[in-house]
Design an enzyme around this catalytic site. Structure first.
Site, short mmCIF file in Angstrom:
data_model
loop_
_atom_site.label_atom_id
_atom_site.label_comp_id
_atom_site.label_asym_id
_atom_site.label_seq_id
_atom_site.Cartn_x
_atom_site.Cartn_y
_atom_site.Cartn_z
N ILE A 50 0.83 -1.20 0.00
CA ILE A 50 0.00 0.00 0.00
C ILE A 50 0.87 1.25 0.00
O ILE A 50 0.66 2.18 -0.78
CB ILE A 50 -0.96 -0.01 1.21
CG1 ILE A 50 -1.93 -1.19 1.11
CG2 ILE A 50 -1.75 1.30 1.28
CD1 ILE A 50 -2.79 -1.40 2.34
N HIS A 71 6.25 -13.78 -30.30
CA HIS A 71 7.34 -12.82 -30.50
C HIS A 71 6.85 -11.67 -31.37
O HIS A 71 6.19 -11.91 -32.37
CB HIS A 71 8.53 -13.50 -31.19
CG HIS A 71 9.66 -12.56 -31.49
ND1 HIS A 71 10.52 -12.10 -30.52
CD2 HIS A 71 10.04 -11.99 -32.68
CE1 HIS A 71 11.40 -11.29 -31.09
NE2 HIS A 71 11.13 -11.21 -32.39
#
Length: 530
Positions: free
Chosen positions: A233, A510
């Site tokens: 957080i 790719h």
């Protein structure tokens, strides 16, 4: 009297085939085919004249919502006691609005990074942002997602009860705290979630000293904000604040930043997310006293003591302070003691099937009562709560199920992101020594990835930890662009027991970022990736 159509026969045949295949492999289907509700009870339906509901769920966060959807999928009559908080912490005060703030502030950071843009051949003028507009974006997103969740419950005939549910001293009873009405339920799932933890000595006014609840409202962008705690957080909000022009000081009680992260990843994160930004830190100190100020008039005062000696070391004055010291279960005043349940620091003890136990010391099962999500402390993540909710329903209907928490991923949505599944390398070393196997490690780099280089985002790495004897993946840690999306392939590998030998032969598109993982998988077996 109605003739069976060919279409109906086809559907029945497909259902029989599916059941035959699944049972021939030794397991029951996790999700039965949906059917139109009728007045005839199915083999799974548990309703009778003595119960108001088959399943009552106390709490309506991501975990309670997931449990309710799955319960209805199994034709169980279901009620959710929402406590006027459909969506819970994640949707209203956590995951969802924080991602909105990170998305907006991240755009500001990107557009202000003139060096990065120039490398792509882009020039921009001055960048401005509207603080209230960013805050509204987060608020509106939370409201929209909350509405979607509520509509999905109503659409499936889940009874959404506005009050908070409380246990009574009688088995199967849930009391609506708002109206006082008591419902008799066959099964009860506790999903009350959690609330921010505020250490002693810290005064929170949610204006100048605030928890994540107040921070998400983005009432201001302080010039200098102290963040107490450097976990998920705190790290995410440091990303938001620095992108919007604030200076940040981390105050961390332990001797290192990001103490719960893999150490190698934490060092990379410090290099990428801390040092280049307007961030400094104090380590091994407690914020022993934090006094709110008045915005624009009076600073927030923070007194710090040494975590070891408890002696005063420094006092600083800042414009605001955020308390990011973790969360605690929201289990107070919900009747646990009346039901014979003893919580430990608010956490409810459960077994692997999410069945509630008397206490962490006494494993006696409380019949037909389950607990999921943050309140059981097994893994305080929204998607873990949802998985546990589904698992609880599976066990309610008689299909044995246990959640594999080792395969549940986690992510920190900084820029770039951090993601992981499984133990840290430090924990894996201890585990290997304890269980008698050899730890293997292989890495992939974003610096060698065509897609990352095209984005101008070549910083980062992926680390795969595996058992050398079997090749099974133990853990994966990633820091780099879109790490939170890349981790799912690794989570699936851990869950399915896929080996690095098998992963090394799987084809990755790719050019994509997932080739960073392909490099690591291939490296684990002595192969090279192009």
């Amino acid at each position: 009297n109605n003739p069976i159509t060919n279409q109906t026969m086809v559907r029945l045949s497909l259902a029989i085939v599916a059941l035959t295949i699944s049972t021939s492999h030794g397991f029951a289907p996790a999700f039965l085919p949906r059917t139109t509700p009728t007045t005839t009870k199915s083999s799974l339906r548990m309703s009778d004249t003595t119960y108001d509901f088959d399943v009552a769920i106390i709490g309506c966060g991501v975990g309670g919502h997931g449990a309710a959807l799955h319960a209805r999928g199994q034709s169980l009559t279901t009620a959710v006691f929402s406590g006027s908080d459909v969506g819970g912490t994640c949707v209203n005060r956590g995951c969802v609005p924080s991602k909105a703030l990170l998305a907006a502030s991240g755009r500001v950071r990107d557009m202000e990074d003139t060096e990065h843009l120039a490398a792509l051949g882009i020039k921009v003028g001055g960048v401005e942002y509207d603080r209230q507009g960013i805050a509204d974006h987060a608020k509106n997103l939370a409201s929209r997602v909350k509405g979607n969740l509520e509509n999905s419950l109503i659409g499936l005939d889940v009874s959404v009860i506005e009050g908070r549910g409380m246990l009574t001293g009688n088995p199967g009873e849930v009391k609506d705290e708002l109206t006082g009405k008591v419902y008799n339920c066959k099964n009860i799932i506790l999903a009350p979630g959690s609330i921010p933890f505020v250490p002693p000595g810290i005064t929170v006014d949610e204006e100048t000293v605030f928890t994540s609840d107040g921070a998400l409202e983005l009432k201001s962008v302080p010039e200098w904000v102290a963040i107490i705690g450097s976990g998920y957080i705190g790290l995410e909000f440091s990303d938001v604040y620095t992108a919007l022009g604030a200076e940040v000081t981390f105050i961390e009680a332990l001797p290192m930043l990001m103490p719960t992260f893999d150490r190698e990843i934490a060092k990379q994160a410090e290099r990428m997310l801390i040092k280049p930004r307007a961030i400094d830190f104090r380590l091994n100190v407690f914020a022993s006293e934090v006094t709110p100020g008045i915005a624009g008039e009076k600073p927030v005062t923070i007194k710090m003591i040494d975590a070891t000696t408890k002696e005063h070391v420094e006092t600083i004055e800042v414009d605001a302070a955020m308390v990011a010291t973790g969360r605690v279960p929201n289990t107070a005043n919900m009747g646990l003691e009346d039901a014979g349940i003893t919580a430990s620091r608010g956490f409810i003890a459960v077994d692997d099937h999410m069945r509630v136990q008397v206490s962490h010391e006494d494993p006696t099962i409380i019949p037909n009562v389950y607990c999921i999500g943050d309140a059981n402390g097994k893994m305080m993540l929204a998607h873990a709560a949802s998985a546990q909710g589904i698992s609880a329903v599976e066990n309610i209907v008689g299909r044995d199920h246990v959640v594999n928490h080792d395969a549940i991923p986690a992510a920190c949505f900084t820029h770039p992101e951090i993601a992981m599944v499984g133990p840290t390398e430090e924990q894996a070393i201890e585990l290997a020594a304890k269980e008698g196997w050899t730890l293997g490690k292989s890495k992939g780099s974003f610096k060698a990835n065509s897609k990352a280089l095209a984005e101008g985002e070549g910083n980062g790495m992926a680390k795969v930890l595996f058992k050398q004897e079997t090749g099974h993946v133990v853990a994966v840690h990633i820091i780099g662009i879109h790490a939170a999306d890349l981790i799912q392939e690794c989570s699936n590998a851990v869950s399915a027991g896929t080996t690095v030998q098998e992963l090394s032969m799987m084809v990755h598109t790719h050019p994509t970022l997932c080739e960073v993982l392909d490099e690591a998988f291939k490296g684990a077996v002595g192969m090279s990736s192009h």
